[in-house]
Write an enzyme that holds these catalytic residues in place. Sequence first.
Site, PDB file in Angstrom:
ATOM      1  N   ASP A  24       0.859  -1.193   0.000  1.00  0.00           N
ATOM      2  CA  ASP A  24       0.000   0.000   0.000  1.00  0.00           C
ATOM      3  C   ASP A  24       0.894   1.241   0.000  1.00  0.00           C
ATOM      4  O   ASP A  24       1.738   1.411   0.877  1.00  0.00           O
ATOM      5  CB  ASP A  24      -0.889  -0.036   1.257  1.00  0.00           C
ATOM      6  CG  ASP A  24      -1.947   1.058   1.276  1.00  0.00           C
ATOM      7  OD1 ASP A  24      -3.032   0.819   1.812  1.00  0.00           O
ATOM      8  OD2 ASP A  24      -1.682   2.170   0.768  1.00  0.00           O
ATOM      9  N   ASP A 119      -3.852   2.318  -5.197  1.00  0.00           N
ATOM     10  CA  ASP A 119      -2.536   2.321  -4.535  1.00  0.00           C
ATOM     11  C   ASP A 119      -2.288   1.090  -3.670  1.00  0.00           C
ATOM     12  O   ASP A 119      -1.416   1.115  -2.810  1.00  0.00           O
ATOM     13  CB  ASP A 119      -2.373   3.599  -3.691  1.00  0.00           C
ATOM     14  CG  ASP A 119      -2.972   3.482  -2.301  1.00  0.00           C
ATOM     15  OD1 ASP A 119      -4.030   2.831  -2.170  1.00  0.00           O
ATOM     16  OD2 ASP A 119      -2.383   4.027  -1.368  1.00  0.00           O
ATOM     17  N   GLU A 120      -3.009   0.034  -3.921  1.00  0.00           N
ATOM     18  CA  GLU A 120      -2.989  -1.080  -2.970  1.00  0.00           C
ATOM     19  C   GLU A 120      -3.223  -2.408  -3.685  1.00  0.00           C
ATOM     20  O   GLU A 120      -4.089  -2.490  -4.551  1.00  0.00           O
ATOM     21  CB  GLU A 120      -4.141  -0.811  -2.002  1.00  0.00           C
ATOM     22  CG  GLU A 120      -4.243  -1.635  -0.809  1.00  0.00           C
ATOM     23  CD  GLU A 120      -5.519  -1.273  -0.039  1.00  0.00           C
ATOM     24  OE1 GLU A 120      -5.866  -2.055   0.831  1.00  0.00           O
ATOM     25  OE2 GLU A 120      -6.167  -0.244  -0.331  1.00  0.00           O
TER      26      GLU A 120
END
Length: 386
Positions: A24, A119-120
């Site tokens: 993340d 983002d993960e």
Amino acid sequence: METTNHTSSHQSASPSARHILHADLDAFYAAVEVLDDPDLAGKAVMVGGDPENRGVVATASYEARVFGVHSAMPMRTAVRLCPHGIIIHPRFDRYRQLSRAVMDVFHEFTELVEPLSMDEAYLDITEAVEAGRLPLAVALELKNTVHEKTGLTLSVGAGTSKSVAKIASDLHKPDGLVVVAPGEEREFLAPLVVGKLWGIGPKTGQRLRADGIETIGDLASQSTGWFQRRFGKRALDVQSRAMGEDREPVRTEREAKSVSAESTFATDLTGEDNLYPHLSRLAGRVAQHLEGKQLKGKTVTVKARLADFTTFTRQTTLPYPTGSDTVILETAWRLFSRELTPGRSFRLLGIGVSGFTEDEEFQLPLFGEEQLIGDGATAQRSENPT
Ligand code: TTP
Ligand code: MG
């Protein structure tokens, strides 16, 4: 860099153990802004809407978080808490560009990547570990490669299940690295508060605390019968997560059947003014997840639970697939507003998008998306009394 290894030095996994990373990016939107304008480094950066216009914080740099600023907070509040903070309007195209670059790096490490949002992602690195690499080494290389190629930092958790990896990645943010060795899952989870477990929201957390169950360890030590009474259908899932033994596979984009987000409110809510902002936030989360998975779906579902626990869903199918937060929100609101009779009190709302297109490319409608959603949609109703 903070490197924590919750392991004893030997890592002889049982033959069937899986090895999963959860990665993340740190303060993603804010970090991109700092990357593109190095003058912002070390400063309180708040990315989001206009404080005069009821704007909301999308994210804040860690320097701003010290003052209590966080995602989803009204920007006016953020400005009050952190008057020297620098407000920046989001540049989504740039974030998408960097998101793709990061996901490309993830794919260099394994085919088995499950993006959760821009983002993960989860990465199943079992093959690399079986070939003799330590999860710690793979995780470090992942962090270094992402940093070399994009300039961004990320936090990584490693474990034998998705839930352990996810909790681990969050533990030492930013720039964190936490490895939980096979066999040490329960010990790792035991001291953490129950709310860290996926599926334990604020309300459930509160009720568990009232019964003296504060930590995941307290939860894990309950009997199977207790879990059954307490969680019904969800009992096995919750119990296995609490024991650090869940077997959820890492699913690549194509396997996903639906993308959804839901939230249970701290207190039951009535009225448009209270409920619309929640629906809006959920639509944003779903759109973000779809974006991360590079998916568009045709079917939008709204789930609602009333104060008396009656649960129902309302569903509609659009004439074309969408991933747009505006379209999802407008569609969800159209479905939900019909249910919003005066005084009706809601404890949970959720939005799901499904019916993904097989084709990578599809025709864009001739009209703007917003124009199309008013017509052409067919509504279905379904009720389930859970
Ligand atoms: P997160 O990973 O939740 O947050 P973050 O990357 O900013 O910070 P952290 O270091 O804690 O991971 O979300 C990723 C991006 O998604 C975030 O940069 C901005 C966006 N976002 C919103 O727009 N609204 C929200 O409510 C949240 C939580 C995130
Ligand atoms: Mg993040």
